[in-house]
Design a protein around this motif. Structure first.
Motif, PDB file in Angstrom:
ATOM      1  N   GLN A 178       0.858  -1.186   0.000  1.00  0.00           N
ATOM      2  CA  GLN A 178       0.000   0.000   0.000  1.00  0.00           C
ATOM      3  C   GLN A 178       0.891   1.232   0.000  1.00  0.00           C
ATOM      4  OE1 GLN A 178      -3.448   0.327   0.088  1.00  0.00           O
ATOM      5  NE2 GLN A 178      -3.180   2.512  -0.009  1.00  0.00           N
ATOM      6  N   THR A 179       0.541   2.211  -0.805  1.00  0.00           N
ATOM      7  CA  THR A 179       1.266   3.472  -0.848  1.00  0.00           C
ATOM      8  C   THR A 179       0.338   4.592  -0.411  1.00  0.00           C
ATOM      9  OG1 THR A 179       2.655   2.729  -2.675  1.00  0.00           O
ATOM     10  CG2 THR A 179       2.490   5.094  -2.350  1.00  0.00           C
ATOM     11  N   LEU A 180       0.815   5.416   0.498  1.00  0.00           N
ATOM     12  CA  LEU A 180       0.110   6.627   0.904  1.00  0.00           C
ATOM     13  C   LEU A 180       1.034   7.805   0.647  1.00  0.00           C
ATOM     14  CD1 LEU A 180      -1.340   5.444   4.331  1.00  0.00           C
ATOM     15  CD2 LEU A 180      -2.587   5.684   2.182  1.00  0.00           C
ATOM     16  N   THR A 181       0.520   8.836   0.018  1.00  0.00           N
ATOM     17  CA  THR A 181       1.298  10.053  -0.203  1.00  0.00           C
ATOM     18  C   THR A 181       0.500  11.229   0.336  1.00  0.00           C
ATOM     19  OG1 THR A 181       0.374  10.261  -2.431  1.00  0.00           O
ATOM     20  CG2 THR A 181       2.529   9.193  -2.237  1.00  0.00           C
ATOM     21  N   ALA A 182       1.221  12.183   0.906  1.00  0.00           N
ATOM     22  CA  ALA A 182       0.518  13.297   1.533  1.00  0.00           C
ATOM     23  C   ALA A 182       1.402  14.533   1.603  1.00  0.00           C
ATOM     24  CB  ALA A 182       0.074  12.912   2.945  1.00  0.00           C
TER      25      ALA A 182
END
Length: 180
Positions: free
Chosen positions: A139-143
């Motif tokens: 899973q990739t989360l970018t913020a």
């Protein structure tokens, strides 16, 4: 905006301070990756507000506030609730963490702005969180993050506010057992 006010014409901070705050953020990422959550919690100010509102895709003509305290948030935590989340993650019965998630936090584009107070700074950064579970789950989360970093009475830097603006509008993950 969660109590974090940037100053468009903010005075530049000196290079040593910017470097110290940058290192503070890198240390935070390393502690999270290593699941050293108690040390991570020690980096929080007693009045921390850790907020990650849900993001909605809106047309430009829609004038509704993009960020609203009245809509859903993934995180809307104070120190007490962050501590509870950490305690829950450390339990052997935390099925979402057995086997443990392997995290990788990358922090970049760090920019430090002076505020009206000499011991507080607004810090902008980007974060990329890769989460790996079992053999195949990824899973990739970018913020984008906007933090308020404060120097306390002992001289230590503490995170007093964090606004996390996810780039994803829909999370594909089975859970969100991470801190950004």
């Amino acid at each position: 905006m969660s109590g974090i006010e940037g100053n468009a014409g903010a005075a530049r901070v000196d290079r040593d301070l910017a470097f110290e705050i940058e290192q503070f953020l890198y240390r935070e990422a390393r502690l999270l990756d290593a699941e050293r959550y108690d040390e991570w919690l020690a980096m929080m100010a007693p009045d921390i507000h850790y907020w990650m509102p849900g993001i909605q895709a809106r047309y430009r003509a829609d004038r509704a506030d993009v960020l609203s305290r009245t809509r859903m948030a993934f995180f809307d935590d104070d120190l007490d609730y962050l501590t509870k989340r950490v305690d829950r993650a450390k339990q052997t019965t935390a099925w979402a963490e057995d086997p443990p998630t392997r995290h990788f936090h990358m922090v970049g584009n760090v920019e430090v702005e002076a505020t009206a107070l000499p011991n507080e700074w607004v810090v902008h950064s980007l974060v990329h969180n890769l989460r790996h579970r079992n053999e195949t789950e990824e899973q990739t989360l970018t913020a984008r993050r906007q933090d308020l970093v404060r120097r306390d009475g002992t001289g230590a830097l503490k995170l007093a506010r964090r606004l996390i603006r996810l780039q994803q509008t829909v999370l594909q993950a089975k859970n969100i057992n991470t801190f950004l």
